[in-house]
Design an enzyme around this catalytic site. Structure first.
Site, PDB file in Angstrom:
ATOM      1  CG  HIS A 142      -1.967  -1.751   1.523  1.00 30.86           C
ATOM      2  ND1 HIS A 142      -2.164  -1.550   2.548  1.00 30.86           N
ATOM      3  CD2 HIS A 142      -1.935  -2.242   0.687  1.00 30.86           C
ATOM      4  CE1 HIS A 142      -2.867  -2.541   2.330  1.00 30.86           C
ATOM      5  NE2 HIS A 142      -2.706  -2.805   1.099  1.00 30.86           N
ATOM      6  CE1 TYR A 178      -9.600   0.851   5.808  1.00 33.39           C
ATOM      7  CE2 TYR A 178      -9.296   0.189   3.841  1.00 33.39           C
ATOM      8  CZ  TYR A 178      -9.167  -0.003   5.596  1.00 33.39           C
ATOM      9  OH  TYR A 178      -8.732  -0.967   6.442  1.00 33.39           O
ATOM     10  CG  ASP A 225      -9.922  -0.719  -0.115  1.00 33.89           C
ATOM     11  OD1 ASP A 225     -10.476  -0.799  -1.459  1.00 33.89           O
ATOM     12  OD2 ASP A 225      -9.461  -1.141  -0.036  1.00 33.89           O
ATOM     13  CG  HIS A 227     -12.843   0.493   2.396  1.00 34.97           C
ATOM     14  ND1 HIS A 227     -13.352   0.797   3.739  1.00 34.97           N
ATOM     15  CD2 HIS A 227     -12.064  -0.408   2.935  1.00 34.97           C
ATOM     16  CE1 HIS A 227     -13.162  -0.312   5.049  1.00 34.97           C
ATOM     17  NE2 HIS A 227     -12.279  -1.058   4.496  1.00 34.97           N
ATOM     18  CD  GLU A 277     -11.718  -5.256   2.717  1.00 41.13           C
ATOM     19  OE1 GLU A 277     -10.997  -4.810   3.818  1.00 41.13           O
ATOM     20  OE2 GLU A 277     -10.752  -5.041   2.074  1.00 41.13           O
ATOM     21  NE  ARG A 298      -8.421  -7.643  -1.067  1.00 40.17           N
ATOM     22  CZ  ARG A 298      -8.027  -7.903  -0.090  1.00 40.17           C
ATOM     23  NH1 ARG A 298      -6.863  -8.464  -0.429  1.00 40.17           N
ATOM     24  NH2 ARG A 298      -8.173  -6.669   0.325  1.00 40.17           N
ATOM     25  CG  HIS A 327      -8.300  -8.829   4.397  1.00 38.75           C
ATOM     26  ND1 HIS A 327      -8.894  -8.507   5.838  1.00 38.75           N
ATOM     27  CD2 HIS A 327      -8.039  -6.984   3.309  1.00 38.75           C
ATOM     28  CE1 HIS A 327      -8.717  -7.204   5.864  1.00 38.75           C
ATOM     29  NE2 HIS A 327      -8.572  -6.237   3.866  1.00 38.75           N
ATOM     30  CG  ASP A 331      -7.355  -5.762  10.328  1.00 38.00           C
ATOM     31  OD1 ASP A 331      -6.444  -6.484   8.465  1.00 38.00           O
ATOM     32  OD2 ASP A 331      -8.032  -5.761  10.370  1.00 38.00           O
ATOM     33  CD  GLU A 354      -4.622  -6.390   2.138  1.00 38.22           C
ATOM     34  OE1 GLU A 354      -4.008  -5.331   2.859  1.00 38.22           O
ATOM     35  OE2 GLU A 354      -5.877  -7.227   2.234  1.00 38.22           O
TER      36      GLU A 354
END
Length: 421
Positions: A142, A178, A225, A227, A277, A298, A327, A331, A354
């Site tokens: 990213h 995002y 993205d 989002h 995701e 995803r 994903h 996290d 990712e």
């Protein structure tokens, strides 16, 4: 008289009748400031234990309680090799079932049992899935910034480090950009002056990619993205505006409430769509693949219940001509990242992974954590996941409840309406 097992086939761990689950617990730690939940399953064989990712960052306390107070009682005393039976038992035990809390708890159990299975077999998990069909998984990273120049400067740094796929995000008011820093208001005269405007987002996002194509290598794959913040018509408009810039994929254009419209959006979009995701069951993910709503699936592996359902989903994706893009942000615990790459290298349906760069503290807590090299992610060759946990180090990085439940609350439209996270 029973035959002796040849020495070349001797098992490194006890047979079925001699090993049982002795303890089950959830360990919560935040070495990078993000709560991570990992389930540890110990067996009656000294030194034989497994780890599984159960991370639901915004509801980690609920997952921890579910594992410790409910699932542990169901599993202690059972044989750890019955992975399918034990995860079904965990899923059916509450009558009302499904959802991210339940599925993350089950994922922790599922992945920990796969870790144990790999250790008993003396093999990395990817070999239990059929072995490699590729040497490593290509990843994307990213790049973000308050504005275009800052974002593209970071992208240039990632290119220099070897990445071939980069997601680009820039700030918009209200946290709407995002993956990029929050930006001060541009709407002082509006009812909600820190709000997010879909109209301005649709106007400015193509400028980011036009600039990217001017200054970044022509063969670099670009991603973005949304989002989940657009209507079906807005999603088609954005995809068509981005067509000249040859995106690798456009992510999460619609909220889950409107996923039934994805097939028509995909049919009208010149850009591949990556969605999933926010799937919180394998059934949700299956419908996206089966109904031709996505080019890339995803799903967050722990949110759909772990490695076992994700493996089935990858097989379905292969049959339907869909590619995987699991994903895998911060996290996802290092155990979850290991599960992702085990799927990546063993599945024909792999598209892209990712990537996330874990800090030194995470490597301290989880010895064996995978490192991305020149954009490539390679699984450990040690049995199981090849990752351990230092519980004393984990305790030095306690998770906090404050700030995570309210994670999405600041994203509102300029009229004050609450927007998707």
């Amino acid at each position: 008289m029973p035959q002796e097992t040849p020495a070349t086939f001797a098992q490194p761990w006890p047979a079925r009748d001699d090993v049982r689950i002795r303890a089950v617990k959830a360990i919560v730690t935040a070495p990078q400031g993000i709560p991570l939940v990992v389930v540890r399953i110990d067996t009656t064989e000294p030194g034989l234990y497994g780890l599984g990712c159960a991370t639901f960052t915004q509801r980690w306390k609920a997952v921890q309680t579910f594992v410790d107070e409910h699932l542990a009682r169901l599993l202690i005393g059972r044989y750890p090799g019955d992975i399918g039976d034990l995860t079904r038992l965990a899923g059916f035990s509450g009558y009302w079932r499904g959802g991210p809390v339940t599925n993350n708890a089950i994922s922790g159990i599922d992945q920990a049992l796969w870790d144990i299975a790999g250790k008993r077999a003396g093999m990395p998990v990817y070999e239990l899935l059929g072995g490699k069909v590729r040497a490593a998984a290509d990843t994307y990273i990213h790049a973000s910034g308050v504005g275009i120049e800052e974002c593209l400067d970071q992208a240039k740094d990632f290119v220099a480090q070897g990445w071939r796929h980069i997601r680009l995000q820039i700030s918009t008011p209200g946290g709407g950009g995002y993956g990029a820093p929050r930006l001060a208001t541009l709407y002082p005269d509006m009812p909600y002056h820190n709000g997010w405007s879909a109209r301005d987002y649709l106007r400015t996002t193509p400028d980011l990619f036009a600039a990217a194509r001017d200054v970044l290598p022509d063969n670099l794959e670009l991603l973005h993205d949304v989002h989940s913040r657009l209507t079906p018509k807005e999603a088609v408009l954005l995809a068509r505006e981005l067509e000249p810039f040859r995106l690798f994929f456009l992510e999460d254009v619609l909220a889950p409430e409107h996923w039934d419209r994805l097939p028509e959006v995909r049919a009208a979009s010149p850009v591949p769509l990556a969605v999933g995701e926010l799937t919180t069951s394998m059934g949700d993910a299956v419908r996206l693949v089966r109904d031709h709503g996505v080019d890339f699936i995803r799903s967050h592996v722990s949110d759909i219940g772990g490695l076992t359902p994700a493996r089935k989903l990858a097989d379905l994706a292969e049959l339907c001509g869909v590619r995987t893009a699991w994903h895998g942000p911060g996290d996802t615990s290092p155990i979850g990242a290991a599960a992702n790459v085990a799927l990546d290298v063993s599945s024909v349906a792999f598209g892209i992974q990712e990537g996330h760069i874990y800090n030194d503290a995470t490597h301290e807590v989880f010895p064996g954590t995978l490192r991305i090299e020149n954009g490539w992610l390679t699984p450990n060759e040690a049995p199981g996941w090849g990752i351990e946990i230092d519980e004393e180090a984990a305790a030095r990085y306690p998770a906090q409840l404050s700030g995570h439940d309210e994670w999405a609350a600041g994203v509102r439209r300029i009229d004050g309406a609450l927007e998707a996270p």
